[in-house]
Design a protein around this motif. Structure first.
Motif, PDB file in Angstrom:
ATOM      1  N   LEU A  14       6.347  88.212 -44.950  1.00 49.08           N
ATOM      2  CA  LEU A  14       7.129  88.948 -45.939  1.00 49.08           C
ATOM      3  C   LEU A  14       8.546  89.213 -45.463  1.00 49.08           C
ATOM      4  O   LEU A  14       8.794  89.401 -44.275  1.00 49.08           O
ATOM      5  CB  LEU A  14       6.455  90.288 -46.256  1.00 49.08           C
ATOM      6  N   THR A  15       9.438  89.255 -46.434  1.00 46.83           N
ATOM      7  CA  THR A  15      10.802  89.717 -46.206  1.00 46.83           C
ATOM      8  C   THR A  15      10.990  90.947 -47.091  1.00 46.83           C
ATOM      9  O   THR A  15      10.132  91.274 -47.906  1.00 46.83           O
ATOM     10  CB  THR A  15      11.841  88.646 -46.589  1.00 46.83           C
ATOM     11  N   GLU A  16      12.131  91.567 -47.000  1.00 45.75           N
ATOM     12  CA  GLU A  16      12.354  92.761 -47.820  1.00 45.75           C
ATOM     13  C   GLU A  16      12.324  92.443 -49.312  1.00 45.75           C
ATOM     14  O   GLU A  16      12.043  93.316 -50.125  1.00 45.75           O
ATOM     15  CB  GLU A  16      13.637  93.476 -47.425  1.00 45.75           C
ATOM     16  N   ALA A  17      12.554  91.203 -49.682  1.00 46.95           N
ATOM     17  CA  ALA A  17      12.473  90.813 -51.091  1.00 46.95           C
ATOM     18  C   ALA A  17      11.039  90.916 -51.629  1.00 46.95           C
ATOM     19  O   ALA A  17      10.836  90.978 -52.840  1.00 46.95           O
ATOM     20  CB  ALA A  17      12.994  89.395 -51.276  1.00 46.95           C
ATOM     21  N   ASP A  18      10.066  90.947 -50.735  1.00 47.13           N
ATOM     22  CA  ASP A  18       8.656  91.049 -51.122  1.00 47.13           C
ATOM     23  C   ASP A  18       8.175  92.492 -51.163  1.00 47.13           C
ATOM     24  O   ASP A  18       6.974  92.752 -51.108  1.00 47.13           O
ATOM     25  CB  ASP A  18       7.789  90.263 -50.121  1.00 47.13           C
ATOM     26  N   TRP A  19       9.071  93.427 -51.308  1.00 44.89           N
ATOM     27  CA  TRP A  19       8.725  94.842 -51.219  1.00 44.89           C
ATOM     28  C   TRP A  19       7.678  95.270 -52.243  1.00 44.89           C
ATOM     29  O   TRP A  19       6.849  96.132 -51.957  1.00 44.89           O
ATOM     30  CB  TRP A  19       9.984  95.714 -51.338  1.00 44.89           C
ATOM     31  N   GLN A  20       7.666  94.670 -53.428  1.00 43.02           N
ATOM     32  CA  GLN A  20       6.704  95.082 -54.453  1.00 43.02           C
ATOM     33  C   GLN A  20       5.272  94.706 -54.069  1.00 43.02           C
ATOM     34  O   GLN A  20       4.342  95.471 -54.299  1.00 43.02           O
ATOM     35  CB  GLN A  20       7.074  94.505 -55.813  1.00 43.02           C
ATOM     36  N   LEU A  21       5.092  93.541 -53.465  1.00 43.31           N
ATOM     37  CA  LEU A  21       3.771  93.129 -52.988  1.00 43.31           C
ATOM     38  C   LEU A  21       3.317  94.065 -51.871  1.00 43.31           C
ATOM     39  O   LEU A  21       2.180  94.551 -51.866  1.00 43.31           O
ATOM     40  CB  LEU A  21       3.804  91.680 -52.498  1.00 43.31           C
ATOM     41  N   TRP A  22       4.217  94.323 -50.903  1.00 47.13           N
ATOM     42  CA  TRP A  22       3.887  95.232 -49.802  1.00 47.13           C
ATOM     43  C   TRP A  22       3.540  96.620 -50.348  1.00 47.13           C
ATOM     44  O   TRP A  22       2.551  97.223 -49.953  1.00 47.13           O
ATOM     45  CB  TRP A  22       5.047  95.313 -48.810  1.00 47.13           C
ATOM     46  N   ARG A  23       4.354  97.091 -51.255  1.00 49.38           N
ATOM     47  CA  ARG A  23       4.148  98.407 -51.855  1.00 49.38           C
ATOM     48  C   ARG A  23       2.779  98.510 -52.515  1.00 49.38           C
ATOM     49  O   ARG A  23       2.044  99.467 -52.300  1.00 49.38           O
ATOM     50  CB  ARG A  23       5.239  98.681 -52.888  1.00 49.38           C
ATOM     51  N   SER A  24       2.429  97.515 -53.307  1.00 50.06           N
ATOM     52  CA  SER A  24       1.149  97.587 -54.029  1.00 50.06           C
ATOM     53  C   SER A  24      -0.027  97.631 -53.066  1.00 50.06           C
ATOM     54  O   SER A  24      -0.952  98.428 -53.246  1.00 50.06           O
ATOM     55  CB  SER A  24       1.012  96.428 -55.017  1.00 50.06           C
ATOM     56  N   LEU A  25       0.003  96.832 -52.021  1.00 48.90           N
ATOM     57  CA  LEU A  25      -1.093  96.838 -51.043  1.00 48.90           C
ATOM     58  C   LEU A  25      -1.103  98.111 -50.212  1.00 48.90           C
ATOM     59  O   LEU A  25      -2.161  98.688 -49.946  1.00 48.90           O
ATOM     60  CB  LEU A  25      -1.010  95.611 -50.134  1.00 48.90           C
ATOM     61  N   ARG A  26       0.059  98.550 -49.812  1.00 45.73           N
ATOM     62  CA  ARG A  26       0.134  99.756 -48.979  1.00 45.73           C
ATOM     63  C   ARG A  26      -0.373 100.987 -49.735  1.00 45.73           C
ATOM     64  O   ARG A  26      -1.102 101.811 -49.171  1.00 45.73           O
ATOM     65  CB  ARG A  26       1.571  99.973 -48.500  1.00 45.73           C
ATOM     66  N   LEU A  27      -0.011 101.122 -50.992  1.00 45.48           N
ATOM     67  CA  LEU A  27      -0.487 102.262 -51.772  1.00 45.48           C
ATOM     68  C   LEU A  27      -1.996 102.184 -51.986  1.00 45.48           C
ATOM     69  O   LEU A  27      -2.693 103.205 -51.908  1.00 45.48           O
ATOM     70  CB  LEU A  27       0.254 102.357 -53.102  1.00 45.48           C
ATOM     71  N   LEU A  28      -2.519 100.986 -52.208  1.00 43.32           N
ATOM     72  CA  LEU A  28      -3.976 100.821 -52.304  1.00 43.32           C
ATOM     73  C   LEU A  28      -4.651 101.214 -50.996  1.00 43.32           C
ATOM     74  O   LEU A  28      -5.684 101.890 -50.992  1.00 43.32           O
ATOM     75  CB  LEU A  28      -4.334  99.374 -52.647  1.00 43.32           C
ATOM     76  N   ALA A  29      -4.077 100.779 -49.888  1.00 43.39           N
ATOM     77  CA  ALA A  29      -4.646 101.083 -48.567  1.00 43.39           C
ATOM     78  C   ALA A  29      -4.668 102.582 -48.307  1.00 43.39           C
ATOM     79  O   ALA A  29      -5.679 103.128 -47.848  1.00 43.39           O
ATOM     80  CB  ALA A  29      -3.841 100.367 -47.478  1.00 43.39           C
ATOM     81  N   LEU A  30      -3.566 103.245 -48.590  1.00 43.35           N
ATOM     82  CA  LEU A  30      -3.496 104.690 -48.355  1.00 43.35           C
ATOM     83  C   LEU A  30      -4.461 105.464 -49.256  1.00 43.35           C
ATOM     84  O   LEU A  30      -5.005 106.494 -48.844  1.00 43.35           O
ATOM     85  CB  LEU A  30      -2.065 105.185 -48.558  1.00 43.35           C
ATOM     86  N   ALA A  31      -4.698 104.957 -50.461  1.00 46.60           N
ATOM     87  CA  ALA A  31      -5.647 105.609 -51.375  1.00 46.60           C
ATOM     88  C   ALA A  31      -7.089 105.343 -50.948  1.00 46.60           C
ATOM     89  O   ALA A  31      -7.929 106.241 -50.974  1.00 46.60           O
ATOM     90  CB  ALA A  31      -5.421 105.122 -52.804  1.00 46.60           C
ATOM     91  N   GLU A  32      -7.379 104.108 -50.534  1.00 50.00           N
ATOM     92  CA  GLU A  32      -8.752 103.720 -50.213  1.00 50.00           C
ATOM     93  C   GLU A  32      -9.208 104.221 -48.849  1.00 50.00           C
ATOM     94  O   GLU A  32     -10.371 104.577 -48.673  1.00 50.00           O
ATOM     95  CB  GLU A  32      -8.874 102.183 -50.279  1.00 50.00           C
ATOM     96  N   ALA A  33      -8.315 104.219 -47.874  1.00 49.70           N
ATOM     97  CA  ALA A  33      -8.709 104.550 -46.497  1.00 49.70           C
ATOM     98  C   ALA A  33      -7.735 105.543 -45.869  1.00 49.70           C
ATOM     99  O   ALA A  33      -7.092 105.246 -44.858  1.00 49.70           O
ATOM    100  CB  ALA A  33      -8.790 103.271 -45.670  1.00 49.70           C
ATOM    101  N   PRO A  34      -7.608 106.739 -46.434  1.00 48.38           N
ATOM    102  CA  PRO A  34      -6.643 107.696 -45.892  1.00 48.38           C
ATOM    103  C   PRO A  34      -6.922 108.077 -44.436  1.00 48.38           C
ATOM    104  O   PRO A  34      -5.995 108.417 -43.708  1.00 48.38           O
ATOM    105  CB  PRO A  34      -6.775 108.907 -46.823  1.00 48.38           C
ATOM    106  N   TYR A  35      -8.155 107.970 -44.017  1.00 47.89           N
ATOM    107  CA  TYR A  35      -8.550 108.293 -42.643  1.00 47.89           C
ATOM    108  C   TYR A  35      -7.997 107.299 -41.619  1.00 47.89           C
ATOM    109  O   TYR A  35      -7.979 107.580 -40.429  1.00 47.89           O
ATOM    110  CB  TYR A  35     -10.084 108.300 -42.529  1.00 47.89           C
ATOM    111  N   ALA A  36      -7.547 106.151 -42.077  1.00 50.15           N
ATOM    112  CA  ALA A  36      -7.163 105.080 -41.165  1.00 50.15           C
ATOM    113  C   ALA A  36      -5.675 105.029 -40.831  1.00 50.15           C
ATOM    114  O   ALA A  36      -5.266 104.233 -39.996  1.00 50.15           O
ATOM    115  CB  ALA A  36      -7.596 103.729 -41.752  1.00 50.15           C
ATOM    116  N   PHE A  37      -4.885 105.862 -41.486  1.00 51.97           N
ATOM    117  CA  PHE A  37      -3.436 105.748 -41.335  1.00 51.97           C
ATOM    118  C   PHE A  37      -2.796 107.054 -40.897  1.00 51.97           C
ATOM    119  O   PHE A  37      -3.294 108.128 -41.206  1.00 51.97           O
ATOM    120  CB  PHE A  37      -2.807 105.283 -42.657  1.00 51.97           C
ATOM    121  N   GLY A  38      -1.664 106.922 -40.235  1.00 51.85           N
ATOM    122  CA  GLY A  38      -0.911 108.088 -39.808  1.00 51.85           C
ATOM    123  C   GLY A  38      -0.054 108.679 -40.911  1.00 51.85           C
ATOM    124  O   GLY A  38       0.421 109.799 -40.799  1.00 51.85           O
TER     125      GLY A  38
END
Length: 168
Positions: A14-38
Motif C-alpha cells: 500500500l501507498t498513501e493513495a490506498d488509504w480508503q482500503l487501509w481505513r476500511s480494514l483497520r476499522l473492521l479490525a478495531l471493531a472485531e478484535a479490540p483486545y488485540a490493539f493498542g
C-alpha cells in the motif's frame, strides 16, 4: 492447506493513495478484535476519521500490506519505520471467517522478506498474552518471547516477541 488456497492469496503493497482500503480494514479490525490493539475504534472513528490522518499513517509506515484471498481483502499488516537494526510489526489482523487459510502466514512472510531485504537484524512485535492464536502464528515464523512485559492502560499485559533475521 492445499496449493489451490495458496494460489488464491495475493499481497498488495500500500501507498498513501490506498488509504480508503487501509481505513476500511483497520476499522473492521478495531471493531472485531479490540483486545488485540493498542489503539481503539473510538480513537480512529468519528471526528478522528479523516483522510489526512489515514494517509499519514500509511506514509509513515515502514511497509503496509493487504492480503487478498481471491478478490476479497483478507488481512492486513504494517511495520513501523525501521531503525538501523529493527522494525516493529503492527496492525496485524485477518478477517475472522478467512483465518486458518494461510493469510496470516503470508503477511508475516512478506514482512520478514521486506525486513531481510533492508538487512535489518530483527523484527519485534507486541501481542496480548491472552491472544494465543496470534502467539502461535508468530511462533511458527520464528518469533520468540523476550520475557519483556508491559501493562497497558486497560490492565491487559502485552508480551514482547522478536524474530532474529537471517542474513541474505
Amino acid at each position: 492447506m492445499t496449493g489451490a488456497i495458496n494460489e488464491e492469496i495475493s499481497v498488495t503493497l500500500l501507498t498513501e493513495a490506498d488509504w480508503q482500503l487501509w481505513r476500511s480494514l483497520r476499522l473492521l479490525a478495531l471493531a472485531e478484535a479490540p483486545y488485540a490493539f493498542g489503539s481503539t475504534l473510538e480513537q480512529w472513528s468519528g471526528t478522528h476519521d479523516q483522510e489526512p490522518r489515514w494517509r499519514d499513517r500509511l506514509r509513515n509506515a515502514g511497509v503496509a500490506l493487504v492480503c487478498f484471498l481471491g478478490r476479497q481483502p483478507a488481512g492486513m499488516v504494517a511495520t513501523t519505520t525501521p531503525t538501523d537494526s529493527e522494525t516493529e510489526l503492527v496492525s496485524m489482523w485477518v478477517v475472522p471467517e478467512l483465518r486458518g487459510r494461510g493469510v496470516g502466514d503470508r503477511l508475516i512472510s512478506e514482512v520478514l522478506i521486506w525486513a531481510n531485504e533492508l538487512n535489518l537484524a530483527q523484527v519485534r512485535l507486541y501481542v496480548r498474552e491472552m491472544n494465543l492464536s496470534a502467539i502461535a502464528l508468530y511462533e511458527r515464523h520464528g518469533f520468540v518471547d523476550t520475557g519483556e512485559r508491559c501493562d497497558e492502560m486497560d490492565g491487559m499485559c502485552e508480551m514482547s516477541m522478536v524474530r532474529i533475521l537471517d542474513k541474505l
